[in-house]
Design a protein around this motif. Structure first.
Motif, PDB file in Angstrom:
ATOM      1  N   LEU A 159      60.415 -19.229 -78.452  1.00 38.99           N
ATOM      2  CA  LEU A 159      60.650 -18.699 -76.961  1.00 38.99           C
ATOM      3  C   LEU A 159      60.884 -19.794 -75.809  1.00 38.99           C
ATOM      4  O   LEU A 159      61.256 -19.694 -75.107  1.00 38.99           O
ATOM      5  CB  LEU A 159      58.871 -18.257 -77.225  1.00 38.99           C
ATOM      6  N   LEU A 160      60.614 -21.284 -75.980  1.00 36.26           N
ATOM      7  CA  LEU A 160      60.513 -22.374 -74.814  1.00 36.26           C
ATOM      8  C   LEU A 160      62.351 -22.130 -75.098  1.00 36.26           C
ATOM      9  O   LEU A 160      62.986 -22.415 -73.993  1.00 36.26           O
ATOM     10  CB  LEU A 160      59.885 -23.467 -75.563  1.00 36.26           C
ATOM     11  N   THR A 186      55.285  -9.840 -80.421  1.00 41.26           N
ATOM     12  CA  THR A 186      54.738 -10.650 -81.245  1.00 41.26           C
ATOM     13  C   THR A 186      52.940 -10.026 -81.992  1.00 41.26           C
ATOM     14  O   THR A 186      52.788 -10.981 -83.072  1.00 41.26           O
ATOM     15  CB  THR A 186      54.052 -11.399 -80.198  1.00 41.26           C
ATOM     16  N   ARG A 232      53.767 -18.772 -70.344  1.00 44.23           N
ATOM     17  CA  ARG A 232      53.719 -17.856 -70.739  1.00 44.23           C
ATOM     18  C   ARG A 232      53.457 -17.337 -72.245  1.00 44.23           C
ATOM     19  O   ARG A 232      53.915 -15.821 -72.829  1.00 44.23           O
ATOM     20  CB  ARG A 232      55.414 -16.812 -69.552  1.00 44.23           C
ATOM     21  N   ILE A 233      53.766 -18.133 -72.728  1.00 43.44           N
ATOM     22  CA  ILE A 233      54.002 -17.837 -74.319  1.00 43.44           C
ATOM     23  C   ILE A 233      52.975 -17.585 -74.894  1.00 43.44           C
ATOM     24  O   ILE A 233      51.516 -17.984 -74.736  1.00 43.44           O
ATOM     25  CB  ILE A 233      54.261 -19.312 -75.181  1.00 43.44           C
ATOM     26  N   GLU A 262      64.497 -20.471 -75.681  1.00 47.47           N
ATOM     27  CA  GLU A 262      65.208 -18.793 -75.436  1.00 47.47           C
ATOM     28  C   GLU A 262      65.123 -18.972 -73.617  1.00 47.47           C
ATOM     29  O   GLU A 262      65.088 -17.560 -73.279  1.00 47.47           O
ATOM     30  CB  GLU A 262      64.289 -17.856 -75.462  1.00 47.47           C
ATOM     31  N   VAL A 272      61.764 -19.551 -71.934  1.00 51.03           N
ATOM     32  CA  VAL A 272      60.236 -18.991 -71.450  1.00 51.03           C
ATOM     33  C   VAL A 272      59.587 -20.126 -71.094  1.00 51.03           C
ATOM     34  O   VAL A 272      59.809 -20.988 -71.735  1.00 51.03           O
ATOM     35  CB  VAL A 272      59.882 -18.145 -72.880  1.00 51.03           C
ATOM     36  N   ALA A 273      58.620 -19.507 -70.073  1.00 50.81           N
ATOM     37  CA  ALA A 273      58.259 -20.878 -69.142  1.00 50.81           C
ATOM     38  C   ALA A 273      57.020 -21.317 -70.692  1.00 50.81           C
ATOM     39  O   ALA A 273      56.322 -20.444 -71.182  1.00 50.81           O
ATOM     40  CB  ALA A 273      57.107 -20.508 -68.223  1.00 50.81           C
ATOM     41  N   THR A 286      58.487  -9.361 -76.680  1.00 47.99           N
ATOM     42  CA  THR A 286      57.307  -8.873 -75.713  1.00 47.99           C
ATOM     43  C   THR A 286      56.306  -9.207 -76.712  1.00 47.99           C
ATOM     44  O   THR A 286      56.363  -9.997 -77.736  1.00 47.99           O
ATOM     45  CB  THR A 286      57.661  -7.258 -76.306  1.00 47.99           C
ATOM     46  N   ARG A 287      54.890  -9.382 -75.491  1.00 45.99           N
ATOM     47  CA  ARG A 287      53.631 -10.056 -76.287  1.00 45.99           C
ATOM     48  C   ARG A 287      53.390  -8.409 -77.692  1.00 45.99           C
ATOM     49  O   ARG A 287      52.451  -8.575 -78.329  1.00 45.99           O
ATOM     50  CB  ARG A 287      52.966  -9.286 -75.262  1.00 45.99           C
TER      51      ARG A 287
END
Length: 297
Positions: free
Chosen positions: A218-219, A101, A227-228, A221, A223-224, A97-98
């Motif tokens: 993240l990529l 992170t 949105r990183i 996993e 995640v676009a 989550t943000r």
């Protein structure tokens, strides 16, 4: 047949028994059945060098006030290169989550602050040992980590030239692999594990490694790229040439053909970036392309 004592020398020191190994690309980890210790067997790239480096570094890191797993035993014998650490318990950091992170990056900043105190005589290279006999520049230390084939790649000269910028940076102590799973929060403390990649060099190496793993993982996993949360990394120093180097080092250690998927233009573009957020967005675009091409994480 080899005796159990020969095959598992740590047993002769009253350590273990250990459970089934958790396999990673460069290690085999086994946890004591009573939860008191962790056995790590080093495999792949320079296992004995990594064993010595980690065993020595964790002791020095403890002197800097960092909570690390104590070395209970270590050796190089028929069982391979291995170390048994006292187990530390805590919840690994996350980038799910943000908020997670943001907390993780805060912990990176805190650990780095303890690591990067000025140290007389520190020279670039693996581990924290002084290299008085034949010290190398920071840029050469980075280039030396590539396999020999990279010297014939079309981007090699451009990368080598760009990396000269880091030679002016102060040399500090580095963890070398501050991924979320290597930072454990528990008992009101932050514990730092997996020191085998420890080194001396510019502080930006640790920070760039953190961002590289954030973007790549993240990529992978799903995640676009857009949105990183790369904006959260504004607390970390930035260097375009080191970001390009880190991308290439990852590819150099994957399948033989994977490094051919990046172009000289990609590398020159990353190395020339002066703004962190735009550089990390460019990195995300490149890594997304590589993932789509089947490059393994």
């Amino acid at each position: 047949m080899r005796s159990t004592k020969t095959a598992e020398p740590w047993g002769g020191q009253g350590l273990g028994p250990f459970g089934v190994a958790v396999r990673k690309p460069y290690s085999r980890t086994r946890f004591a059945t009573d939860g008191s210790a962790v056995l790590k067997v080093y495999v792949g790239i320079d296992p004995e060098g990594r064993r010595r480096r980690e065993a020595t570094t964790v002791q020095r890191a403890a002197l800097r006030g960092i909570s690390v797993p104590a070395v209970l035993a270590t050796g190089c014998d028929e069982a391979g290169s291995w170390t048994v650490f006292r187990a530390v318990h805590g919840t690994p950091c996350s980038v799910a989550t943000r908020k997670a992170t943001e907390d993780y990056i805060g912990h990176v900043v805190a650990v780095s602050g303890m690591l990067q105190r000025p140290t007389a005589g520190a020279t670039p290279g693996p581990g924290w040992a002084a290299r008085a006999d034949s010290p190398v520049s920071a840029s050469q230390f980075l280039l030396d980590q590539f396999s020999a084939r990279c010297r014939w790649m079309p981007w090699w000269a451009a990368l080598r030239e760009a990396l000269h910028a880091v030679d002016a940076h102060p040399t500090v102590h580095l963890h070398g692999d501050l991924k979320p799973e290597h930072l454990l929060v528990g008992g009101g403390r932050l514990h730092v594990v997996d020191w085998e990649a420890s080194a001396c060099g510019p502080a930006v190496l640790d920070y760039t490694d953190v961002v590289f793993h954030l973007v790549r993982d993240l990529l992978y996993e799903g995640v676009a790229p857009a949105r990183i949360p790369v904006d959260l990394t504004d607390r970390l120093p930035f260097c375009g040439p080191v970001l390009a180097w880190r991308l290439l080092l990852w590819l150099d250690r994957r399948r033989t053909q994977d490094i051919d998927l990046v172009t000289t233009h990609d590398i020159v573009r990353l190395a020339a970036e002066e703004q962190a957020v735009s550089a990390y967005k460019s990195l995300a675009e490149i890594v997304a392309h590589l993932r789509a091409a089947g490059v393994p994480r």
